[in-house]
Design a protein around this motif. Structure first.
Motif, PDB file in Angstrom:
ATOM      1  N   UNK A 159       0.793  -1.073   0.298  1.00  0.00           N
ATOM      2  CA  UNK A 159       0.021   0.176   0.121  1.00  0.00           C
ATOM      3  C   UNK A 159       0.755   1.516   0.223  1.00  0.00           C
ATOM      4  N   UNK A 160       2.495   1.358   0.151  1.00  0.00           N
ATOM      5  CA  UNK A 160       3.221   2.043  -0.072  1.00  0.00           C
ATOM      6  C   UNK A 160       3.025   3.076  -1.098  1.00  0.00           C
ATOM      7  N   UNK A 161       2.425   2.466  -2.149  1.00  0.00           N
ATOM      8  CA  UNK A 161       2.307   3.149  -3.294  1.00  0.00           C
ATOM      9  C   UNK A 161       2.028   2.471  -4.482  1.00  0.00           C
ATOM     10  N   UNK A 162       0.966   3.042  -5.689  1.00  0.00           N
ATOM     11  CA  UNK A 162       0.277   2.953  -6.759  1.00  0.00           C
ATOM     12  C   UNK A 162       0.940   2.468  -8.147  1.00  0.00           C
TER      13      UNK A 162
ATOM     14  N   UNK B 121      12.020  10.346  -8.461  1.00  0.00           N
ATOM     15  CA  UNK B 121      12.678   9.706  -8.248  1.00  0.00           C
ATOM     16  C   UNK B 121      12.765   9.103  -9.450  1.00  0.00           C
ATOM     17  N   UNK B 122      14.100   8.434 -10.214  1.00  0.00           N
ATOM     18  CA  UNK B 122      14.461   7.594 -11.030  1.00  0.00           C
ATOM     19  C   UNK B 122      15.152   6.390 -11.602  1.00  0.00           C
ATOM     20  N   UNK B 123      14.705   4.998 -11.242  1.00  0.00           N
ATOM     21  CA  UNK B 123      15.464   4.063 -11.428  1.00  0.00           C
ATOM     22  C   UNK B 123      15.648   3.571 -11.991  1.00  0.00           C
ATOM     23  N   UNK B 124      16.635   2.657 -12.862  1.00  0.00           N
ATOM     24  CA  UNK B 124      17.241   2.569 -13.984  1.00  0.00           C
ATOM     25  C   UNK B 124      17.708   1.438 -13.498  1.00  0.00           C
ATOM     26  N   UNK B 125      16.874  -0.248 -14.357  1.00  0.00           N
ATOM     27  CA  UNK B 125      17.759  -1.529 -13.947  1.00  0.00           C
ATOM     28  C   UNK B 125      18.221  -1.968 -15.149  1.00  0.00           C
ATOM     29  N   UNK B 126      19.623  -2.263 -15.370  1.00  0.00           N
ATOM     30  CA  UNK B 126      19.525  -2.999 -15.832  1.00  0.00           C
ATOM     31  C   UNK B 126      19.874  -2.940 -17.726  1.00  0.00           C
ATOM     32  N   UNK B 127      20.065  -1.095 -17.328  1.00  0.00           N
ATOM     33  CA  UNK B 127      19.521  -0.845 -19.184  1.00  0.00           C
ATOM     34  C   UNK B 127      20.880  -0.390 -19.594  1.00  0.00           C
ATOM     35  N   UNK B 128      20.517  -1.310 -20.603  1.00  0.00           N
ATOM     36  CA  UNK B 128      21.721  -0.806 -21.907  1.00  0.00           C
ATOM     37  C   UNK B 128      21.938   0.897 -22.227  1.00  0.00           C
TER      38      UNK B 128
ATOM     39  N   UNK C 281      14.771  -7.198  -4.316  1.00  0.00           N
ATOM     40  CA  UNK C 281      15.244  -6.730  -2.956  1.00  0.00           C
ATOM     41  C   UNK C 281      15.641  -4.679  -2.789  1.00  0.00           C
ATOM     42  N   UNK C 282      16.479  -4.646  -3.576  1.00  0.00           N
ATOM     43  CA  UNK C 282      17.851  -3.624  -3.456  1.00  0.00           C
ATOM     44  C   UNK C 282      16.616  -2.243  -4.108  1.00  0.00           C
ATOM     45  N   UNK C 283      15.961  -2.892  -4.995  1.00  0.00           N
ATOM     46  CA  UNK C 283      15.022  -2.354  -5.335  1.00  0.00           C
ATOM     47  C   UNK C 283      13.577  -1.803  -4.221  1.00  0.00           C
ATOM     48  N   UNK C 284      13.026  -2.695  -4.295  1.00  0.00           N
ATOM     49  CA  UNK C 284      12.163  -1.897  -3.400  1.00  0.00           C
ATOM     50  C   UNK C 284      12.310  -1.330  -2.070  1.00  0.00           C
ATOM     51  N   UNK C 285      13.647  -1.864  -1.580  1.00  0.00           N
ATOM     52  CA  UNK C 285      13.706  -0.767  -0.675  1.00  0.00           C
ATOM     53  C   UNK C 285      13.956   0.485  -0.566  1.00  0.00           C
ATOM     54  N   UNK C 286      14.845   0.830  -1.956  1.00  0.00           N
ATOM     55  CA  UNK C 286      15.196   2.172  -2.224  1.00  0.00           C
ATOM     56  C   UNK C 286      14.113   3.335  -2.381  1.00  0.00           C
ATOM     57  N   UNK C 287      13.194   2.421  -2.569  1.00  0.00           N
ATOM     58  CA  UNK C 287      11.652   2.906  -3.170  1.00  0.00           C
ATOM     59  C   UNK C 287      10.892   3.757  -2.479  1.00  0.00           C
ATOM     60  N   UNK C 288      11.374   2.527  -0.928  1.00  0.00           N
ATOM     61  CA  UNK C 288       9.917   2.885   0.003  1.00  0.00           C
ATOM     62  C   UNK C 288      11.247   3.600   0.762  1.00  0.00           C
TER      63      UNK C 288
END
Length: 185
Positions: A33-36, A95-102, A174-181
């Motif tokens: 419930x922390x984010x839509x 915030x901008x979260x970039x995962x494994x981007x070329x 998990x690192x992504x979820x933790x950072x977004x949170x």
């Protein structure tokens, strides 16, 4: 009202258990419930074109008036970097979260010119207060060298170098979820 998070998926098939689908589920479940969390279906993911994805982003972002968190996985990450550094948008990116981007153009295997970033693209991202980069050290789909180039350009980003060779993160990130949170608090 919960903050909005928009997840832009990877290229390739996006059905159940394909592409970014498991990572999107993981993020949704992890944030609860922390984010839509929404993830617009991008056009022709098996034969993507920047102009089509740009138009879809225009429509998706126009639906938001407050702040938004953006997550881009693989091609979705490079599309967000290109879009945010070249286009006019009227939403505040928290915030901008970039995962494994070329990083397109880095070598012979990555030459889709419509996805190339403009020279000094990073200068246009300064108004985004938090940028995070995630990449597996031994991944084989998008080599780690792409992460190194992005990290060198985005010097104020937080880099999460991950052990292993995961690209799809089917079992989560998990690192992504933790950072977004932590950003949403």
């Amino acid at each position: 009202m919960n903050p909005a998070l928009m997840f832009i998926h990877s290229a390739g098939p996006q059905g159940e258990n394909q592409g970014s689908s498991n990572l999107i589920k993981y993020v949704r479940n992890g944030l609860g419930n922390d984010a839509e969390v929404n993830s617009p279906k991008m056009p022709t993911p098996e034969d993507p074109k920047y102009s089509d994805w740009k138009n879809e982003l225009d429509k998706a972002l126009a639906k938001h008036s407050g702040g938004i968190v953006l997550v881009g996985h693989s091609l979705g990450g490079s599309v967000l970097l290109k879009y945010l550094s070249e286009e006019v948008y009227h939403v505040k990116v928290l915030g901008l979260f970039i995962v494994a981007a070329p990083f397109w153009g880095i070598d012979d295997d990555w030459q889709r010119k419509d996805f190339f970033l403009q020279e000094a693209f990073e200068q246009h991202l300064k108004k985004i207060p938090h940028i995070f980069l995630y990449h597996s050290r031994n991944e084989e789909i998008v080599p780690f060298s792409h992460h190194i180039v992005l990290a060198e350009k985005l010097t104020r980003s937080t880099c999460r170098i991950l052990d292993g060779s995961d690209h799809l993160f089917d079992n989560g990130l998990p690192e992504l979820v933790r950072d977004v949170r932590s950003l949403l608090r």
